[in-house]
Design a protein around this motif. Structure first.
Motif, PDB file in Angstrom:
ATOM      1  N   ASN A 267     138.888 -30.237  56.991  1.00  0.00           N
ATOM      2  CA  ASN A 267     138.853 -29.694  55.631  1.00  0.00           C
ATOM      3  C   ASN A 267     137.847 -28.570  55.448  1.00  0.00           C
ATOM      4  O   ASN A 267     137.495 -28.230  54.335  1.00  0.00           O
ATOM      5  N   HIS A 268     137.356 -28.006  56.567  1.00  0.00           N
ATOM      6  CA  HIS A 268     136.413 -26.888  56.496  1.00  0.00           C
ATOM      7  C   HIS A 268     135.222 -27.246  55.592  1.00  0.00           C
ATOM      8  O   HIS A 268     134.882 -26.539  54.659  1.00  0.00           O
ATOM      9  N   ARG A 269     134.585 -28.385  55.869  1.00  0.00           N
ATOM     10  CA  ARG A 269     133.476 -28.841  55.037  1.00  0.00           C
ATOM     11  C   ARG A 269     132.217 -28.024  55.328  1.00  0.00           C
ATOM     12  O   ARG A 269     132.094 -27.366  56.354  1.00  0.00           O
ATOM     13  N   LYS A 270     131.266 -28.124  54.421  1.00  0.00           N
ATOM     14  CA  LYS A 270     130.047 -27.329  54.536  1.00  0.00           C
ATOM     15  C   LYS A 270     129.259 -27.650  55.798  1.00  0.00           C
ATOM     16  O   LYS A 270     128.567 -26.800  56.342  1.00  0.00           O
ATOM     17  N   GLU A 271     129.358 -28.913  56.278  1.00  0.00           N
ATOM     18  CA  GLU A 271     128.575 -29.259  57.469  1.00  0.00           C
ATOM     19  C   GLU A 271     129.079 -28.543  58.717  1.00  0.00           C
ATOM     20  O   GLU A 271     128.419 -28.523  59.738  1.00  0.00           O
ATOM     21  N   ASP A 272     130.282 -27.954  58.620  1.00  0.00           N
ATOM     22  CA  ASP A 272     130.787 -27.165  59.736  1.00  0.00           C
ATOM     23  C   ASP A 272     130.351 -25.709  59.593  1.00  0.00           C
ATOM     24  O   ASP A 272     131.150 -24.789  59.746  1.00  0.00           O
ATOM     25  N   SER A 273     129.091 -25.487  59.300  1.00  0.00           N
ATOM     26  CA  SER A 273     128.608 -24.115  59.183  1.00  0.00           C
ATOM     27  C   SER A 273     128.710 -23.425  60.533  1.00  0.00           C
ATOM     28  O   SER A 273     128.680 -24.068  61.593  1.00  0.00           O
ATOM     29  N   LEU A 274     128.825 -22.106  60.494  1.00  0.00           N
ATOM     30  CA  LEU A 274     128.969 -21.332  61.723  1.00  0.00           C
ATOM     31  C   LEU A 274     127.809 -21.583  62.672  1.00  0.00           C
ATOM     32  O   LEU A 274     128.002 -21.847  63.868  1.00  0.00           O
ATOM     33  N   GLU A 275     126.578 -21.522  62.154  1.00  0.00           N
ATOM     34  CA  GLU A 275     125.405 -21.715  62.996  1.00  0.00           C
ATOM     35  C   GLU A 275     125.378 -23.105  63.610  1.00  0.00           C
ATOM     36  O   GLU A 275     124.990 -23.272  64.772  1.00  0.00           O
ATOM     37  N   LYS A 276     125.809 -24.103  62.858  1.00  0.00           N
ATOM     38  CA  LYS A 276     125.813 -25.478  63.366  1.00  0.00           C
ATOM     39  C   LYS A 276     126.773 -25.634  64.538  1.00  0.00           C
ATOM     40  O   LYS A 276     126.431 -26.221  65.571  1.00  0.00           O
ATOM     41  N   VAL A 277     127.979 -25.091  64.386  1.00  0.00           N
ATOM     42  CA  VAL A 277     128.971 -25.223  65.453  1.00  0.00           C
ATOM     43  C   VAL A 277     128.529 -24.459  66.697  1.00  0.00           C
ATOM     44  O   VAL A 277     128.612 -24.972  67.822  1.00  0.00           O
ATOM     45  N   ILE A 278     128.027 -23.240  66.518  1.00  0.00           N
ATOM     46  CA  ILE A 278     127.561 -22.465  67.676  1.00  0.00           C
ATOM     47  C   ILE A 278     126.395 -23.177  68.352  1.00  0.00           C
ATOM     48  O   ILE A 278     126.323 -23.245  69.595  1.00  0.00           O
ATOM     49  N   SER A 279     125.495 -23.742  67.555  1.00  0.00           N
ATOM     50  CA  SER A 279     124.327 -24.413  68.116  1.00  0.00           C
ATOM     51  C   SER A 279     124.699 -25.649  68.931  1.00  0.00           C
ATOM     52  O   SER A 279     123.947 -26.062  69.815  1.00  0.00           O
ATOM     53  N   GLU A 280     125.849 -26.248  68.644  1.00  0.00           N
ATOM     54  CA  GLU A 280     126.314 -27.374  69.455  1.00  0.00           C
ATOM     55  C   GLU A 280     126.763 -26.915  70.836  1.00  0.00           C
ATOM     56  O   GLU A 280     126.679 -27.676  71.803  1.00  0.00           O
ATOM     57  N   VAL A 281     127.245 -25.676  70.916  1.00  0.00           N
ATOM     58  CA  VAL A 281     127.803 -25.174  72.174  1.00  0.00           C
ATOM     59  C   VAL A 281     126.742 -24.504  73.042  1.00  0.00           C
ATOM     60  O   VAL A 281     126.800 -24.570  74.282  1.00  0.00           O
ATOM     61  N   LEU A 282     125.742 -23.863  72.426  1.00  0.00           N
ATOM     62  CA  LEU A 282     124.773 -23.072  73.197  1.00  0.00           C
ATOM     63  C   LEU A 282     124.026 -23.876  74.258  1.00  0.00           C
ATOM     64  O   LEU A 282     123.794 -23.358  75.360  1.00  0.00           O
ATOM     65  N   PRO A 283     123.612 -25.128  74.013  1.00  0.00           N
ATOM     66  CA  PRO A 283     122.964 -25.881  75.099  1.00  0.00           C
ATOM     67  C   PRO A 283     123.871 -26.074  76.311  1.00  0.00           C
ATOM     68  O   PRO A 283     123.384 -26.130  77.444  1.00  0.00           O
ATOM     69  N   VAL A 284     125.179 -26.142  76.084  1.00  0.00           N
ATOM     70  CA  VAL A 284     126.122 -26.252  77.199  1.00  0.00           C
ATOM     71  C   VAL A 284     126.140 -24.945  77.988  1.00  0.00           C
ATOM     72  O   VAL A 284     126.104 -24.943  79.221  1.00  0.00           O
ATOM     73  N   PHE A 285     126.178 -23.820  77.263  1.00  0.00           N
ATOM     74  CA  PHE A 285     126.100 -22.519  77.933  1.00  0.00           C
ATOM     75  C   PHE A 285     124.816 -22.415  78.754  1.00  0.00           C
ATOM     76  O   PHE A 285     124.827 -21.978  79.916  1.00  0.00           O
ATOM     77  N   GLU A 286     123.706 -22.795  78.147  1.00  0.00           N
ATOM     78  CA  GLU A 286     122.418 -22.729  78.842  1.00  0.00           C
ATOM     79  C   GLU A 286     122.448 -23.538  80.140  1.00  0.00           C
ATOM     80  O   GLU A 286     121.947 -23.088  81.184  1.00  0.00           O
ATOM     81  N   ASN A 287     123.018 -24.715  80.074  1.00  0.00           N
ATOM     82  CA  ASN A 287     123.052 -25.602  81.231  1.00  0.00           C
ATOM     83  C   ASN A 287     123.771 -24.957  82.404  1.00  0.00           C
ATOM     84  O   ASN A 287     123.287 -24.989  83.551  1.00  0.00           O
TER      85      ASN A 287
END
Length: 312
Positions: A267-287
């Motif tokens: 439902n495109h809720r507020k907790e799915d902010s752009l920064e939040k979603v990207i921040s979930e992926v960046l540690p994987v990229f770093e690894n």
């Protein structure tokens, strides 16, 4: 701003007769020579290419300093930078080697890890974004997934090296991979969005800006700018982001590694902010960049403050 394609002297002079002849000869050689010999013969050309693109070599050294937090010697940085050029040349050799005959794909030894994550993503019943970075050989991944019968689309920014890009398109279409070139207009993004809303699968890369200004977030302890596109599309469509990495081993060995899916809400809720979603992926990229720094093909300064230090 990080660009989709690195600026280099080769790109400036790619239309010159000498370079067009060199590329055409290389492509013809991949039709008849074994890969081991092609790799061996490429070594002097790699050195020449580095000398011709010294600023790009320096940019890789600077990126390695960030990854290792300035804890490695200049010799180590130079070695890693050389290996980035070498591994990228191997990627091109393998790509054009495969382009002559799809059956050559059987000569590669592939190991897939965490396949259950793909099952999780598909069982959700939403679209899937196969999200990767410019690492290893993503074309091998595309061939693998289409061989399993997945209707795969690749959304990409066309390379300024038109000779290479034209042949990439011919090969992908021949392999059954559908292309969606990302252009400056919004129509290509709308096409990707509709595919995802129809439960489609789209492969994208998330480590270089295309045409948006991006969003700056901490990466290896310093600010770096990442594209919004893949993440905005996932949020807007409620699709699943499935991180995928295709990393080189010895010879013709590759590992296709899937990481835990990132689920966006329906439902495109507020907790799915752009920064939040990207921040979930960046540690994987770093690894993965930390594990395979010499397979990360980034030929420009990547971190925000370094783009000012080293202009290419």
């Amino acid at each position: 701003m990080t660009q989709a394609a690195a600026i280099s002297r080769f790109r400036r002079y790619q239309q010159a007769p000498f370079f067009r002849l060199l590329i055409s000869s290389f492509m013809m050689a991949t039709a008849v020579m074994p890969m081991g010999l092609l790799r061996f013969l490429s070594l002097p050309f790699i050195i020449l290419f580095i000398l011709f693109n010294r600023k790009n070599f320096n940019a890789i050294e600077l990126n390695m300093s960030r990854i290792y937090k300035n804890r490695i010697s200049r010799f180590k940085r130079m070695t890693l930078a050389y290996r980035v050029f070498r591994n990228y040349s191997y990627y091109l050799i393998e790509f054009f080697y495969l382009s002559h005959n799809e059956n050559r794909f059987g000569k590669f030894n592939l190991e897939i890890q965490n396949r259950e994550y793909l099952t999780m993503a598909r069982e959700r019943g939403k679209g899937i974004i196969f999200l990767t970075i410019h690492m290893g050989n993503w074309e091998i991944g595309g061939l693998y997934f289409t061989s399993l019968g997945f209707p795969l689309h690749v959304a990409y920014a066309p390379d300024e090296a038109d000779i290479l890009e034209r042949n990439r398109s011919i090969c992908r279409n021949g392999w059954g991979i559908k292309e969606i070139p990302l252009l400056r207009d919004r129509f290509s993004s709308i096409r990707v969005l509709r595919l995802l809303q129809d439960n489609g699968i789209v492969a994208m890369q998330g480590d270089r800006l295309q045409f948006d200004k991006g969003v700056s977030l901490p990466f290896f302890g310093h600010q770096a700018t990442f594209p919004k596109g893949p993440f905005q599309l996932a949020i807007s469509s409620g699709s699943t982001i499935l991180p995928v990495f295709i990393v080189r081993g010895d010879g013709t060995n590759y590992r296709i590694i899937l990481e835990r899916p990132v689920f966006t809400s329906d439902n495109h809720r507020k907790e799915d902010s752009l920064e939040k979603v990207i921040s979930e992926v960046l540690p994987v990229f770093e690894n993965y960049i930390r594990k395979f720094p010499d397979q990360w093909y980034t030929f420009m300064p990547f971190w925000d403050e370094d783009k000012i230090k080293l202009r290419i």
